[in-house]
Scaffold this active site. Structure first.
Site, PDB file in Angstrom:
ATOM      1  N   SER A 141     -15.635 100.480  25.469  1.00  0.00           N
ATOM      2  CA  SER A 141     -15.403 101.381  26.595  1.00  0.00           C
ATOM      3  C   SER A 141     -16.563 102.358  26.696  1.00  0.00           C
ATOM      4  CB  SER A 141     -14.096 102.157  26.382  1.00  0.00           C
ATOM      5  OG  SER A 141     -13.934 103.168  27.364  1.00  0.00           O
ATOM      6  N   TYR A 151      -9.281 107.454  20.227  1.00  0.00           N
ATOM      7  CA  TYR A 151      -9.591 106.322  21.104  1.00  0.00           C
ATOM      8  C   TYR A 151     -11.102 106.155  21.235  1.00  0.00           C
ATOM      9  CZ  TYR A 151      -9.657 103.145  25.075  1.00  0.00           C
ATOM     10  OH  TYR A 151      -9.895 102.067  25.883  1.00  0.00           O
TER      11      TYR A 151
END
Length: 257
Positions: A141, A151
Site C-alpha cells: 500500500s 497497518y
C-alpha cells in the site's frame, strides 16, 4: 502462469483479481475464511469463464490453515496444476489505537499481513524456482510510506520484503512484485469501520484499474507497482519528505477523523 492462487479472494481486490485472471483463462485456487462465499464465487467463475477453480477455506491468522495453503503452493507435478502466480492479497484495516486497542486483534493482523505473506511466499518461491518460472504478487500500500500505525508497519514490511525477494530471485525465471495502491473503491474501509467521507473522489481508484495495472506490471517484471500517476507522484513526495513531516501529516489525518 497457469494456475493462480489468491488469498482474500472473496471480496475487494481479491475478488477483482479472481475475475480478471479467470477471464484471461487462468485456473484458480481461491483462499479466504468464508467458505460459502468462496463456493458461490467459484461457481460463477466456472460458469462464466470455463476455468478450473479450487476452493481452499483458510484463516491466515491460524498457523495450521497457513500450512495447508503452503502445502498447496508446494505442489509441482504438472497433473496437479502447480501454482504459477501467487497473489498475497489478504489483509484488513483496524479501527483502533495500538496502545489502547485489543492486542489479540493486533497479533492476528500481524499473522495475516506479515507472517502468512512470508510463509506463502517461501512455499511458492521454492516450487517456482524449481520449475524455472512463476510470479509472486504481494499487496502492499502507499500506506507503507506513511506513519499510520501497525497497518503502515505491516505494509512497509511487505514492500521491503518483496524488494528483497525480487533481488534474490534474479535470474531464476521467477519474479516478485509489490502492489502499492492508494484508496480503492472496495469493501475494505466499510469492513474496517473507517470514515472516508472526507476524501475527494479524485483520491479514489477503481478496483478493476488497480488489478489490471498490477497484472500488467507482473507480466513486465516490475518490482514496485503503483497504480495511477497521482499515487506515483504522492509516493515520490512521501519518500522525499522528512519523516517528521510525514508524521505530522498522519497526525493531521487522525485529527480530522
Amino acid at each position: 502462469m497457469g494456475t493462480a492462487l489468491i488469498t482474500g479472494a472473496s471480496a475487494g481486490l481479491g475478488l477483482e483479481f479472481a475475475w480478471q485472471l479467470a477471464t484471461a483463462r487462468h485456473d484458480l485456487v481461491l483462499v479466504a475464511r468464508d467458505e460459502a462465499r468462496l463456493d458461490l464465487l467459484a461457481g460463477q467463475l466456472r460458469a462464466a469463464a470455463g476455468v478450473h477453480v479450487e476452493v481452499l477455506p483458510a484463516d491466515l491468522s491460524v498457523p495450521d490453515d497457513v500450512a495447508r495453503v503452503a502445502s498447496r503452493l508446494a505442489v509441482s507435478a504438472p497433473e496437479e496444476r502447480p501454482v504459477g502466480l501467487l497473489v498475497n492479497n489478504a489483509g484488513y484495516g483496524q479501527r483502533q489505537r495500538f496502545v489502547t486497542g485489543d492486542l489479540d486483534r493486533e497479533l492476528a493482523a500481524l499473522d495475516v499481513m506479515v507472517r502468512a505473506v512470508l510463509e506463502l511466499s517461501r512455499a511458492a518461491a521454492e516450487q517456482m524456482v524449481g520449475r524455472g518460472r512463476g510470479a509472486i504478487l504481494n499487496v502492499a500500500s502507499v500506506a507503507a510510506l506513511m506513519a499510520g500505525g501497525t497497518y503502515s508497519a505491516h505494509k512497509a514490511w511487505v514492500r521491503t520484503f518483496t524488494e528483497g525477494l525480487a533481488v534474490e530471485l534474479t535470474g531464476t525465471g521467477v519474479t516478485a512484485t509489490a502492489l502499492c495502491p492508494g484508496f480503492v473503491h472496495t469493501e475494505f474501509h466499510e469492513r474496517a469501520e473507517m470514515r472516508v467521507d472526507g476524501y475527494p473522489e479524485i483520491a479514489w481508484l477503481s478496483a478493476d484499474a488497480v488489478v489490471a495495472r498490477a497484472l500488467a506490471d507482473v507480466r513486465r517484471g516490475v518490482v514496485i507497482s503503483t497504480p495511477s500517476l497521482r499515487y506515483t507522484l504522492a509516493s515520490g513526495l512521501l519518500r522525499a519528505l522528512p519523516r517528521r513531516a510525514v508524521r505530522a501529516l498522519e497526525g493531521g489525518r487522525r485529527g480530522r477523523r
